[in-house]
Design an enzyme around this catalytic site. Structure first.
Site, mmCIF file in Angstrom:
data_model
loop_
_atom_site.group_PDB
_atom_site.id
_atom_site.type_symbol
_atom_site.label_atom_id
_atom_site.label_comp_id
_atom_site.label_asym_id
_atom_site.label_seq_id
_atom_site.Cartn_x
_atom_site.Cartn_y
_atom_site.Cartn_z
ATOM 1 N N HIS A 109 -41.793 -53.981 -51.508
ATOM 2 C CA HIS A 109 -41.882 -52.925 -50.495
ATOM 3 C C HIS A 109 -40.561 -52.744 -49.748
ATOM 4 O O HIS A 109 -39.752 -53.655 -49.662
ATOM 5 C CB HIS A 109 -42.957 -53.274 -49.459
ATOM 6 C CG HIS A 109 -44.339 -53.322 -50.007
ATOM 7 N ND1 HIS A 109 -45.067 -52.200 -50.283
ATOM 8 C CD2 HIS A 109 -45.128 -54.366 -50.340
ATOM 9 C CE1 HIS A 109 -46.252 -52.553 -50.760
ATOM 10 N NE2 HIS A 109 -46.312 -53.866 -50.807
ATOM 11 N N CYS A 149 -53.848 -62.567 -82.206
ATOM 12 C CA CYS A 149 -52.958 -63.718 -82.009
ATOM 13 C C CYS A 149 -53.593 -64.865 -81.243
ATOM 14 O O CYS A 149 -52.987 -65.922 -81.107
ATOM 15 C CB CYS A 149 -51.703 -63.274 -81.263
ATOM 16 S SG CYS A 149 -52.035 -62.928 -79.524
ATOM 17 N N CYS A 202 -55.022 -56.112 -77.479
ATOM 18 C CA CYS A 202 -56.011 -56.765 -78.339
ATOM 19 C C CYS A 202 -56.586 -58.021 -77.700
ATOM 20 O O CYS A 202 -57.576 -58.568 -78.186
ATOM 21 C CB CYS A 202 -55.439 -57.055 -79.721
ATOM 22 S SG CYS A 202 -54.725 -58.689 -79.942
ATOM 23 N N ILE A 254 -45.662 -54.975 -55.977
ATOM 24 C CA ILE A 254 -44.712 -54.015 -55.424
ATOM 25 C C ILE A 254 -43.741 -54.722 -54.482
ATOM 26 O O ILE A 254 -44.134 -55.567 -53.677
ATOM 27 C CB ILE A 254 -45.448 -52.875 -54.679
ATOM 28 C CG1 ILE A 254 -46.251 -52.051 -55.694
ATOM 29 C CG2 ILE A 254 -44.463 -51.977 -53.942
ATOM 30 C CD1 ILE A 254 -47.151 -51.023 -55.081
ATOM 31 N N CYS A 291 -49.010 -57.318 -79.564
ATOM 32 C CA CYS A 291 -49.153 -56.243 -78.575
ATOM 33 C C CYS A 291 -48.026 -56.331 -77.535
ATOM 34 O O CYS A 291 -47.425 -55.340 -77.171
ATOM 35 C CB CYS A 291 -50.499 -56.328 -77.866
ATOM 36 S SG CYS A 291 -51.916 -56.219 -78.962
ATOM 37 N N CYS A 316 -47.542 -62.869 -80.518
ATOM 38 C CA CYS A 316 -48.375 -61.871 -79.838
ATOM 39 C C CYS A 316 -47.754 -60.511 -80.119
ATOM 40 O O CYS A 316 -46.650 -60.224 -79.658
ATOM 41 C CB CYS A 316 -48.427 -62.160 -78.339
ATOM 42 S SG CYS A 316 -49.065 -60.784 -77.369
#
Lengths: 467, 413
Positions: A62, A454, A449, A60, A414, A412
């Site tokens: 901030h 992969c 996955c 994050i 995904c 890859c």
């Protein structure tokens, strides 16, 4: 450009050695590298940058709305947030200004919200707004039942912490700083105005020393004769959910801090996942980066209340990071002029946000110790590969694929990482030394996955590059 | 971006997709198969063991994959490898990317054959550190059989089903030792001969009633902590752990397209003609029921080919849109049954149903009812239904289904 991972460290003393290549150490090395006259060493125990607290945080950026007003942390977070937002835009670091909602689940928390709004004003943050339940549920329709209201902090953003750290390190190295990986400092001493850092790769000498050793900052501080603080590793376990969860949440959902402690947050990531966590467990062991059954059970229990549908989505990663808690409610940044030494301790979860301002502050402290910085030359801008979902990835840009078909071949699936992106990362100025390092640079194998499809292909590309 | 039109677009070149593509291309349709991997064949590509094809022509997985791909291409289907279907661009149109760049392919019919994957360690919420040496069977088989990679020296296999024994075989083929197979059920969930073979011939312990509770080691895996259900714990030293089984459908494309998913299978809901909730979109193979055998997938590919042909003939005529797309009623397998596929039913359905049970059921009797009305009863007097094997329910009763009625339930007496 020098990056080493083995062999003897250079004999010639450096002007400044920065110990710890986390986000703070890298930012300091980058800032010092603005001065071409300085010989700078960035010394890291692990085999990659950003391997400690920097890699396992909540990602994050901030606003500093809830810092302790008047503290050094409050000022550095405020300044650093502005600088990092500009730097990220210039460098291609993914940032999304999604805003935060501090959700009140009981009367006590609800009563705390106006006080937090006042605190924000004292931290020069004026954009907070109290929301009633109707407004809150309109903004977050998947929120669990029973929320009473919220404080909206529109400036809170999500960022890629990993790309930030790497961008700093790349700029530092390109500007002439030496990065020495795999060099844990086992002992430090100071004689005749020169620091001697002992490492398994031999000693390293420097006239000035910056301690940005994160979890180990207290140990290094003590070996130089100081006893200003003790780092207690505070473990934070985090659960990452698959990209389908991203549609469930629009803001960073922050817990309201109360006397009973802090709850967990639910936050989108720039990669399109949803984070749940962290736990807060004070430990003794600075290597206890494992997740626990109890920790995961409690996170999921709390997550179920905040965003029930989140629990139905697949978990893509579970990790645990250690934050450097010191028992003080401010950063422990101190200059020891006589020793030519600056400690940068107690940098908590706000360190990523404040990193550029910390670097500026530390550079000023080093100058005050008598270090002649010499002429200043701003570094060449850096352009980082985009790992975020808000901007088009290479495979989504027809001109990029047309110019180089490797960006059209996804390895890859995904995370939709192309062979071109993997090739680039392996040939980068600070190449990965492990599959995890490659994952952080590209997101290859970071998806649902986890390498089922992969993993072997990605490893083959990695091993080919090592030969 | 280029844009093209085909009759049938098949997503996934595994046994299901390739079989459908072969038959449709033979029938004269213009068929294109998208395969995101660099070679066609799906999971059999990296299953080095025999057991594919049909008796007496038993084949290894890679041979089976090659034959399927060759026959699809011979039939005239365009099998395009290294091309990823990214998202939907219309009801039957997909955007793709490959080395040639981005494309939009619009089809008269789409067949989803995207397969399944094993759930990895993270999804199973196994605590501990995040060392190297953590595999699924899919990754392990590719590492060993496709890339010849070193996988470590001592491996613990999580699971003791058929796929777990295949993983153990791959570990041994790679020259590493199998420390143990670890499984939560009190009885090993593979065929007894398989378990016996592991124990006696390979001297591999099969630890039942045992769970892996923590992964240990920094950098590289150093061991796994296990707990028996009687409370005893132990550390098994190993540098590799393989998470096997626990398949889930690769349903991402179906979900992105807003197709109705079946809660039991988590794959797209289909009727007996393997029609999804969207007219002209079919689904076959392991995306429907993660995971059954390659033969089952191929059978569904063949069955769907007929339904796709009917759709191309009758369904896509002007004005006919949707008329030939019955929606059916939900077909629900009640506990202890875990799932059923197909999982919608229309009165014309003739394709048998595959069920899985959560518990062993000796000599089960299945009752099929709709709104309390019995439709069918089926006995399996010689069978014990077990979690790791499918149970087949005939479709002889579907003409009794009221298409305007409530869900049809399958229960165990």
């Amino acid at each position: 450009m020098t990056v080493t991972v083995s062999g003897h460290l250079p004999v010639e003393p450096y002007d400044v050695a920065v110990v710890g290549a986390g986000v703070v150490g890298c930012a300091i090395a980058r800032r010092l590298a603005h001065h071409p006259g300085l010989r700078i060493a960035l010394v890291e125990a692990q085999d990659d940058v950003g391997q400690g607290t920097s890699k396992a945080n909540t990602a994050i950026l901030h606003t500093g709305f809830d810092a302790v007003p008047g503290s050094l942390e409050a000022r550095l977070v405020r300044e650093g947030a502005r600088e990092l937002a500009a730097y990220a835009a210039e460098s291609g670091i993914p940032v999304e200004r999604v805003g935060a909602l501090l959700v009140a689940w009981d009367e006590e928390q609800l009563a705390t919200l106006p006080r937090l709004a006042e605190k924000a004003v004292r931290n020069e943050y004026h954009d907070t707004r109290l929301l009633g339940p109707a407004d809150l549920y309109a903004r977050e329709p998947h929120l669990g039942p029973g929320a009473l209201g919220a404080l909206h902090v529109p400036g809170e953003s999500i960022i890629c912490p990993w790309t930030t750290t790497l961008a700093y390190a790349v700029q530092a190295v390109r500007a002439g700083a030496d990065l020495h990986l795999g060099a844990p400092v086992t002992h430090a001493g100071h004689t005749d105005g020169v620091h001697r850092l002992d490492t398994p790769r031999g000693p390293l000498h420097a006239r000035r020393l910056v301690n940005a050793a994160g979890l180990h900052a207290d140990t290094l501080d003590r070996s130089l004769g100081h006893d200003d603080f003790t780092v207690t590793p505070r473990r934070g376990q985090l659960v990452v959910h698959d990209k389908f969860a991203r549609a469930l949440v629009r803001h960073i959902l922050l817990p309201v801090p109360t006397a009973l402690g802090k709850g967990v947050l639910v936050a989108p990531t720039v990669y399109g996942n949803v984070l749940l966590g962290p736990t807060a467990e004070d430990l003794d062991d600075k290597h206890a980066t494992g997740s626990t059954a109890e920790g995961l059970r409690r996170l999921r229990e709390q997550g179920r209340r905040i965003l029930p549908a989140l629990l139905e989505e697949e978990v893509t990663a579970v990790y645990a990071g250690l934050r450097a808690a010191t028992g003080h409610d401010d950063y422990r940044i101190a200059a020891h002029s006589a020793q030519g030494y600056v400690t940068v301790g107690g940098i908590r979860s706000t360190g990523l946000t404040a990193s550029l301002a910390i670097a500026e502050h530390v550079t000023g402290l080093l100058a005050d110790t008598g270090l002649a910085l010499g002429p200043r030359r701003p570094p060449e801008p850096v352009r980082m590969p985009n790992l975020g979902e808000a901007l088009p990835r290479p495979h989504q840009q027809p001109d990029v694929v047309a110019a180089d078909p490797e960006y059209g071949i996804l390895v890859c699936h995904c995370e939709r990482v192309s062979r071109g992106e993997i090739r680039d990362a392996l040939a980068g100025p600070i190449p990965p030394r492990s599959l995890d390092g490659l994952r952080r640079r590209t997101r290859a194998r970071a998806g649902r996955c986890q390498g089922f499809s992969c993993g072997a292909a990605v490893r083959a590309l990695f091993e080919e590059a090592q030969r | 971006m280029t844009s093209r039109r085909v009759d049938v677009l098949v997503v996934g070149a595994g046994p299901a997709g390739l079989t459908a593509a072969s038959l449709l291309a033979t029938a004269g349709a213009r068929v294109e198969v998208l395969e995101r991997e660099q070679s066609p064949g799906g999971v059999p590509r990296h299953c080095a063991h025999r057991g594919f094809g049909t008796w007496p022509h038993a084949l290894t997985g890679p041979d089976h994959a090659r034959i399927l791909a060759a026959s699809a291409e011979h039939a005239g289907a365009d099998v395009r490898t290294g091309v990823t279907a990214l998202d939907w661009a219309g009801p039957r149109a997909l955007t793709t990317v490959g080395p040639q760049g981005a494309e939009t392919v619009t089809a008269r019919a789409v067949v989803l054959a995207t397969g399944a994957r094993e759930r990895p360690r993270a999804a199973r919420l196994v605590p501990g550190t995040r060392p190297a040496g953590v595999y699924t069977t899919g990754e392990l088989q590719q590492a060993v059989h496709l890339y010849g990679q070193h996988i470590g020296t001592r491996a613990v296999i999580v699971g003791a089903e058929a796929v777990s024994h295949a993983a153990a075989g791959t570990v041994r083929a790679a020259g590493a030792e199998v420390v143990a197979l670890v499984t939560e059920p009190a009885r090993a969930p593979a065929a007894p001969a398989r378990t016996l073979d592991a124990r006696l011939r390979h001297r591999t312990p099969v630890l039942t009633g045992t769970t892996v509770t923590e992964l240990l080691g920094h950098g590289r895996l150093s061991g796994v902590r296990v707990r028996h259900r009687d409370g005893r714990t132990a550390i098994l030293p190993c540098d590799t752990v393989v998470f096997t089984g626990d398949f889930v459908p690769d349903h991402e494309l179906a979900r992105r397209g807003g197709l109705t998913l079946d809660p039991g299978t988590r794959g797209p809901a289909v009727d007996g003609a393997l029609r999804t909730s969207r007219p002209g979109v079919f689904a076959v193979g392991s995306v429907l029921h993660a995971a059954e055998s390659a033969a089952t997938a191929a059978r569904e590919g063949a069955h769907a080919a007929t339904a796709v042909r009917d759709w191309l003939t009758d369904g896509t005529a002007p004005g006919a849109e949707g008329l030939h797309w019955p929606t059916g009623v939900p077909l629900v397998a009640d506990p202890p049954l875990r799932r059923i596929a197909p999982n919608r039913v229309t009165p014309g359905d003739r394709f048998p149903y595959l069920l899985r049970t959560a518990l062993p059921l000796p000599r089960p009797v299945l009752h099929v009812t709709q709104d309390g009305r019995p439709l069918h009863r089926e006995r399996f007097p010689l069978t014990t239904a077990v979690p790791h094997r499918p149970l087949t329910l005939t479709a002889r009763w579907t003409h009794r289904v009221d298409p305007a009625g409530g869900p049809v339930h399958v229960t165990v007496a």
